[in-house]
Write an enzyme that holds these catalytic residues in place. Structure first.
Site, PDB file in Angstrom:
ATOM      1  N   GLY A  69       0.772  -5.155   0.937  1.00  0.00           N
ATOM      2  CA  GLY A  69      -0.353  -5.263   0.001  1.00  0.00           C
ATOM      3  C   GLY A  69       0.054  -5.902  -1.323  1.00  0.00           C
ATOM      4  O   GLY A  69      -0.765  -6.521  -2.004  1.00  0.00           O
ATOM      5  N   ALA A  89       0.852  -1.197   0.000  1.00  0.00           N
ATOM      6  CA  ALA A  89       0.000   0.000   0.000  1.00  0.00           C
ATOM      7  C   ALA A  89       0.886   1.245   0.000  1.00  0.00           C
ATOM      8  O   ALA A  89       2.033   1.204   0.464  1.00  0.00           O
ATOM      9  CB  ALA A  89      -0.875  -0.015   1.237  1.00  0.00           C
ATOM     10  N   GLU A 117       4.282  -4.914   7.463  1.00  0.00           N
ATOM     11  CA  GLU A 117       3.327  -3.981   8.100  1.00  0.00           C
ATOM     12  C   GLU A 117       3.606  -3.773   9.577  1.00  0.00           C
ATOM     13  O   GLU A 117       3.445  -2.664  10.106  1.00  0.00           O
ATOM     14  CB  GLU A 117       1.889  -4.500   7.945  1.00  0.00           C
ATOM     15  CG  GLU A 117       1.285  -4.312   6.568  1.00  0.00           C
ATOM     16  CD  GLU A 117       1.622  -5.421   5.603  1.00  0.00           C
ATOM     17  OE1 GLU A 117       2.590  -6.165   5.850  1.00  0.00           O
ATOM     18  OE2 GLU A 117       0.911  -5.556   4.598  1.00  0.00           O
ATOM     19  N   GLU A 174      -0.159  -9.422  -0.736  1.00  0.00           N
ATOM     20  CA  GLU A 174      -1.586  -9.770  -0.621  1.00  0.00           C
ATOM     21  C   GLU A 174      -2.217  -9.903  -2.013  1.00  0.00           C
ATOM     22  O   GLU A 174      -2.969 -10.843  -2.284  1.00  0.00           O
ATOM     23  CB  GLU A 174      -2.328  -8.729   0.237  1.00  0.00           C
ATOM     24  CG  GLU A 174      -2.071  -8.992   1.723  1.00  0.00           C
ATOM     25  CD  GLU A 174      -2.464  -7.855   2.640  1.00  0.00           C
ATOM     26  OE1 GLU A 174      -2.269  -6.683   2.260  1.00  0.00           O
ATOM     27  OE2 GLU A 174      -2.957  -8.141   3.746  1.00  0.00           O
TER      28      GLU A 174
HETATM   29  C1  TC6 Z   1       0.636  -2.288   3.359  1.00  0.00           C
HETATM   30  O1  TC6 Z   1       0.955  -2.737   2.293  1.00  0.00           O
HETATM   31  C2  TC6 Z   1      -0.677  -2.500   3.988  1.00  0.00           C
HETATM   32  C3  TC6 Z   1      -1.637  -3.152   3.328  1.00  0.00           C
HETATM   33  C4  TC6 Z   1      -2.968  -3.333   3.904  1.00  0.00           C
HETATM   34  C5  TC6 Z   1      -3.883  -2.174   3.560  1.00  0.00           C
HETATM   35  C6  TC6 Z   1      -5.327  -2.405   3.989  1.00  0.00           C
HETATM   36  N1  TC6 Z   1       4.581   3.569  -0.137  1.00  0.00           N
HETATM   37  O2  TC6 Z   1      13.423   2.352   0.680  1.00  0.00           O
HETATM   38  P1  TC6 Z   1      13.794   3.069  -0.557  1.00  0.00           P
HETATM   39  C7  TC6 Z   1       9.348   5.103  -1.248  1.00  0.00           C
HETATM   40  S1  TC6 Z   1       1.677  -1.300   4.250  1.00  0.00           S
HETATM   41  C8  TC6 Z   1       5.024   4.775  -0.489  1.00  0.00           C
HETATM   42  O3  TC6 Z   1      14.669   4.262  -0.436  1.00  0.00           O
HETATM   43  P2  TC6 Z   1      15.064   0.644  -1.481  1.00  0.00           P
HETATM   44  C9  TC6 Z   1      10.398   5.525  -0.253  1.00  0.00           C
HETATM   45  O4  TC6 Z   1       9.882   6.438   0.671  1.00  0.00           O
HETATM   46  C10 TC6 Z   1       3.118  -1.178   3.243  1.00  0.00           C
HETATM   47  N2  TC6 Z   1       6.331   5.040  -0.726  1.00  0.00           N
HETATM   48  O5  TC6 Z   1      14.412   2.084  -1.659  1.00  0.00           O
HETATM   49  C11 TC6 Z   1      11.438   6.134  -1.171  1.00  0.00           C
HETATM   50  O6  TC6 Z   1      10.977   7.423  -1.516  1.00  0.00           O
HETATM   51  P3  TC6 Z   1      12.025   8.593  -1.789  1.00  0.00           P
HETATM   52  C12 TC6 Z   1       3.953  -2.385   3.385  1.00  0.00           C
HETATM   53  C13 TC6 Z   1       7.190   4.028  -0.607  1.00  0.00           C
HETATM   54  O7  TC6 Z   1      15.348   0.161  -2.828  1.00  0.00           O
HETATM   55  C14 TC6 Z   1      11.367   5.279  -2.429  1.00  0.00           C
HETATM   56  O8  TC6 Z   1      10.087   4.639  -2.359  1.00  0.00           O
HETATM   57  N3  TC6 Z   1       5.174  -2.215   2.611  1.00  0.00           N
HETATM   58  C15 TC6 Z   1       6.783   2.748  -0.235  1.00  0.00           C
HETATM   59  O9  TC6 Z   1      16.170   0.704  -0.471  1.00  0.00           O
HETATM   60  C16 TC6 Z   1      12.426   4.201  -2.486  1.00  0.00           C
HETATM   61  O10 TC6 Z   1      12.410   3.477  -1.270  1.00  0.00           O
HETATM   62  C17 TC6 Z   1       6.284  -1.760   3.164  1.00  0.00           C
HETATM   63  O11 TC6 Z   1       6.374  -1.483   4.332  1.00  0.00           O
HETATM   64  C18 TC6 Z   1       5.416   2.528  -0.007  1.00  0.00           C
HETATM   65  N4  TC6 Z   1       4.945   1.324   0.329  1.00  0.00           N
HETATM   66  O12 TC6 Z   1      13.940  -0.271  -0.808  1.00  0.00           O
HETATM   67  C19 TC6 Z   1       7.442  -1.642   2.208  1.00  0.00           C
HETATM   68  N5  TC6 Z   1       7.876   1.952  -0.174  1.00  0.00           N
HETATM   69  O13 TC6 Z   1      12.862   8.150  -2.928  1.00  0.00           O
HETATM   70  C20 TC6 Z   1       8.250  -0.443   2.524  1.00  0.00           C
HETATM   71  C21 TC6 Z   1       8.918   2.720  -0.516  1.00  0.00           C
HETATM   72  O14 TC6 Z   1      11.153   9.788  -2.040  1.00  0.00           O
HETATM   73  N6  TC6 Z   1       9.312  -0.232   1.580  1.00  0.00           N
HETATM   74  N7  TC6 Z   1       8.516   3.976  -0.776  1.00  0.00           N
HETATM   75  O15 TC6 Z   1      12.804   8.707  -0.516  1.00  0.00           O
HETATM   76  C22 TC6 Z   1      10.492  -0.875   1.648  1.00  0.00           C
HETATM   77  O16 TC6 Z   1      10.718  -1.770   2.439  1.00  0.00           O
HETATM   78  C23 TC6 Z   1      11.577  -0.421   0.719  1.00  0.00           C
HETATM   79  O17 TC6 Z   1      11.262   0.894   0.303  1.00  0.00           O
HETATM   80  C24 TC6 Z   1      11.761  -1.284  -0.545  1.00  0.00           C
HETATM   81  C25 TC6 Z   1      12.769  -0.564  -1.512  1.00  0.00           C
HETATM   82  C26 TC6 Z   1      12.347  -2.635  -0.120  1.00  0.00           C
HETATM   83  C27 TC6 Z   1      10.487  -1.473  -1.284  1.00  0.00           C
END
Ligand code: TC6
Length: 710
Positions: free
Chosen positions: A99, A60, A122, A102
């Site tokens: 997500g 998400a 999450e 999911e």
């Molecule tokens: C969920 O899914 C819930 C679902 C249920 C709903 C009912 N959204 O980390 P990096 C941005 S909860 C928005 O530097 P990497 C990040 O801020 C979600 N933005 O790169 C950064 O922006 P910037 C569960 C996001 O290669 C850019 O992308 N998912 C999101 O070292 C690059 O990110 C997570 O918790 C996002 N979901 O790592 C996953 N993700 O360039 C969280 C990233 O402006 N993300 N951004 O600074 C990660 O773990 C890591 O970002 C990665 C990529 C492994 C995807």
């Protein structure tokens, strides 16, 4: 946001939402519409969902959680996918997280590239996988594995994902081509048994036992966190309740979590960490438009514990190091120490034997400073003494090539004064590592008034390369980290006033911080020396400031902490990590107070928290006022990674924003009136300004308000 293509008998739905294909509402609408369109197209036999760019989908859109989201949710798309009469295959490259996973679990089949990673992170955002992830994963992996994956939030390799039945196949070649080949092989096969909602949870009758075991583990590992417990409750629901009722439970617990202060702090922390890398200097130079210099070789001056730890960090990242010490004996000891660290990593499976050997080959010890003449960067890690450092920097300036960057690991000294000993102050910066340097992830980089943007970019990039979280500070006494930390100072005052040191530690631990009171004798002696005073006398004041001499007394009594078996606590040599409260210390405190005529009183937990944290927060605002830190989130990252501030509270500045700035300001004014001889209670002007606003100003707008004043 989702590209729709028909390719022979397949519809390819390609998620195209850079950088990480997060599930924004445009993406969910695109996927939903794409499925409906594919169902209506008679030429289409199967649907492939794939991600454009480097990843399948990172879940998400976290930025949208703080806004109210309307429209289609992930589950609406998921239900359309699952009920599709045509097979839907997800093809995963990079990551399928949250997500994103999911969505994949709603598909009938999942294949992936061999380097793909899967997970439900999450919980690290204070949430649970709220699009039926907690109900669907156990149907594939069984309950104990699902409980471990979801409560840890860890990422699984593709190999592990196949082992647990999360994906059907790992493919070797071009992912889309492989997906089409795979799809061809399953066209026409029945889909019913592939819809996870129809599957039973294995060993559902044992769920209470699994739940109890997992709960114990969660409480041990994630003390104070609510999300992992909620995750377990919904997973238990997946085994005990009909599918739709379990989904309802999941939704209601998700709603509770998303509005919790813990999740707000954890989401803030996620972005704070990333935004620390995006720096801007007062002269307008920014990370986005400044190129770092090249660093392919380094030297570390001083091979004590810090120097050795820094060398380890550089070597691990593939940067050859020349380690300089005064003599062969000290060098040998350092090399043994460094090898011990590598051996430990090999034993823990964090490093291969080959990598250890490679690292050792890249390490060259020497007692001759001249040997560093060709390196790209020098990091000095000698004794914390300005004169000594200036001498070393003057020599380095003469020896090193003109393009070399000269850095100091000082934790407090003025970078301008160190740089003034050289003819290249633009190439001088602070690189303040935290002990133990090879373990602690924080790197506080410090710029002086003449440090060039290129030098700043270089040390920030170096931090990234060696796996640190780098935060930038302007030079000042103590920089952000050590200048701001008032916890130890207030804690000893509280002891003098009536609190037991053990109560203070317990209260701070309950808050989520286990720092422990520190005798801090050496630093205090250095400070006293600078002021030209003697610290052995019992006193209430030093240099017109309140002062508590209790820690000096403990030190004089040989109570120097773990290494001497006694400090504020007693330590059993067999179990030194478990401090034992000591009645003798309470007697020492009593006598100290009697001698100084201090009337002891009852002190509440609330006062302990306020005195320790608000004093620190007030200093944090002064640090912002003076542009020592560029933004409050940088300060919070330092506290999380340098002082183990609980991530679920965001950091001292975020905590202040949650308490409310007006309230924090009022209490600081109260303590300032009560303790006029502690200048750290003098209220910050920035805080005063923000607190005077009728509306609470969000933390990401604090600095806009301040800049307008400058
Ligand atoms: C969920 O899914 C819930 C679902 C249920 C709903 C009912 N959204 O980390 P990096 C941005 S909860 C928005 O530097 P990497 C990040 O801020 C979600 N933005 O790169 C950064 O922006 P910037 C569960 C996001 O290669 C850019 O992308 N998912 C999101 O070292 C690059 O990110 C997570 O918790 C996002 N979901 O790592 C996953 N993700 O360039 C969280 C990233 O402006 N993300 N951004 O600074 C990660 O773990 C890591 O970002 C990665 C990529 C492994 C995807």
């Amino acid at each position: 946001m989702v590209d729709y293509r028909v390719d022979n008998q397949f519809t390819v739905l390609e998620i195209n939402n850079p950088p990480v294909n997060a599930l924004s509402s445009d993406v969910t609408i695109g996927l939903y519409d794409g499925i409906l369109k594919a169902l209506q197209d008679d030429s289409v036999q199967a649907v492939i969902i794939i991600g454009k760019g480097k990843v399948f989908c990172a879940g998400a859109d976290i930025t949208a959680f703080s806004k109210s989201i309307k429209g289609l949710g992930i589950t609406d798309v998921g239900h359309a996918i699952e009920s599709s009469s045509k097979p839907v295959i997800s093809a995963v490259y990079g990551v399928a997280l949250g997500g994103g996973l999911e969505i994949a679990l709603f598909c009938h089949y999942r294949i992936s590239d061999k380097k793909a990673k899967f997970g439900f992170p999450e919980v690290q955002l204070g949430l649970l996988p709220g699009a039926e992830g907690t109900i669907r994963l156990p149907r594939l992996t069984g309950l104990p594995v699902a409980m471990e994956i979801i409560t840890s939030g860890r990422q699984l390799s593709a190999q592990e994902a196949v082992k647990y039945g999360i994906i059907d196949k790992i493919v070797e070649n071009d992912l889309l081509q492989e997906a089409k080949t795979f799809a061809t092989s399953i066209i026409g096969k029945p889909l019913d048994s592939l819809r996870l909602r129809t599957k039973k949870v294995k060993n559902a009758d044992l769920v209470d036992k699994y739940y109890d075991d997992a709960l114990k583990e969660v409480k041990r590992k994630s003390k104070g966190l609510i999300a992992p417990v909620s995750c377990l409750k919904t997973i238990r629901g997946s085994a005990k309740l009909p599918y739709d009722t379990a989904a309802q439970l999941e939704r209601s617990l998700f709603t509770e979590l998303i509005t919790s202060s813990q999740s707000a702090a954890l989401r803030y922390s996620f972005f704070a960490e990333r935004s620390a890398a995006k720096w801007r200097l007062p002269n307008g130079a920014r990370s986005a438009n400044t190129k770092p210099g090249s660093v392919v070789s380094a030297a570390v001056i001083g091979a004590g514990t810090m120097g050795s730890g820094i060398a380890v960090c550089l070597l691990r990242a593939g940067i050859p190091v020349i380690l300089v010490e005064q003599n062969e004996k000290l060098l040998k000891a350092a090399q043994t120490n460094i090898d011990q660290i590598f051996r430990g990593s090999v034993q823990l499976g964090k490093m291969t034997l080959e990598k250890r050997q490679e690292c050792l080959r890249m390490l060259q010890g020497t007692a001759q400073l001249e040997k560093v003449k060709d390196v790209d960067i020098v990091i000095e890690a000698i004794f914390e003494n300005l004169k000594l450092k200036q001498e070393v920097f003057a020599k380095l300036d003469k020896i090193c090539k003109p393009t070399a960057f000269l850095c100091s690991n000082t934790s407090t000294l003025d970078i301008d004064k160190i740089a003034s000993a050289t003819s290249r102050p633009d190439k001088v910066a602070g690189t303040h590592f935290f002990a133990p340097a090879h373990i602690m992830r924080l790197l506080e980089n410090v710029y002086g008034s003449k440090t060039s943007p290129e030098t700043v970019a270089t040390v920030m990039e170096l931090g990234r390369k060696i796996g640190k979280i780098s935060v930038l500070s302007k030079t000042c006494d103590g920089f952000i980290a050590n200048r701001m930390n008032k916890i130890g100072v207030e804690a000893v005052y509280l002891v003098e006033e009536g609190a037991s040191p053990y109560n203070i530690d317990q209260i701070m631990e309950d808050f989520g911080m286990s720092m422990g009171l520190d005798v801090g004798w050496r630093i205090r002696q250095e400070q006293a020396k600078a002021l030209g005073v003697n610290l052995t006398a019992e006193t209430k004041y030093l240099n017109a400031e309140r002062y508590c001499s209790l820690p000096d007394k403990l030190y004089e009594l040989g109570r120097n902490g773990i290494k001497t078996g006694r400090g504020w606590y007693r330590y059993d040599p067999a179990n030194p990590r478990k401090p034992i409260p000591d009645l003798d210390v309470l007697d020492i405190i009593q006598t100290h107070c009697q001698n100084l005529g201090i009337q002891r009183r009852e002190i509440t937990a609330q006062e302990v928290i306020e005195r320790c944290l608000y004093a620190t927060i007030n200093e944090g605002f002064k640090i912002l006022e003076e542009n020592v830190a560029e933004k409050p989130s940088d300060i919070d990252v330092i506290w999380q990674y340098g002082f183990a501030f609980p991530r679920y509270r965001g950091g001292p500045m975020f905590y202040a924003s949650q308490v409310g700035l007006r309230k924090v300001f009022e209490r600081i004014c109260y303590y300032h009136a009560t303790f006029p001889y502690s200048k750290h209670w003098l209220p910050s002007d920035l805080l005063r300004k923000l607190a005077s606003s009728t509306d609470e100003i969000p933390i990401n707008q604090w600095m806009n308000n301040w800049s307008s004043k400058l």
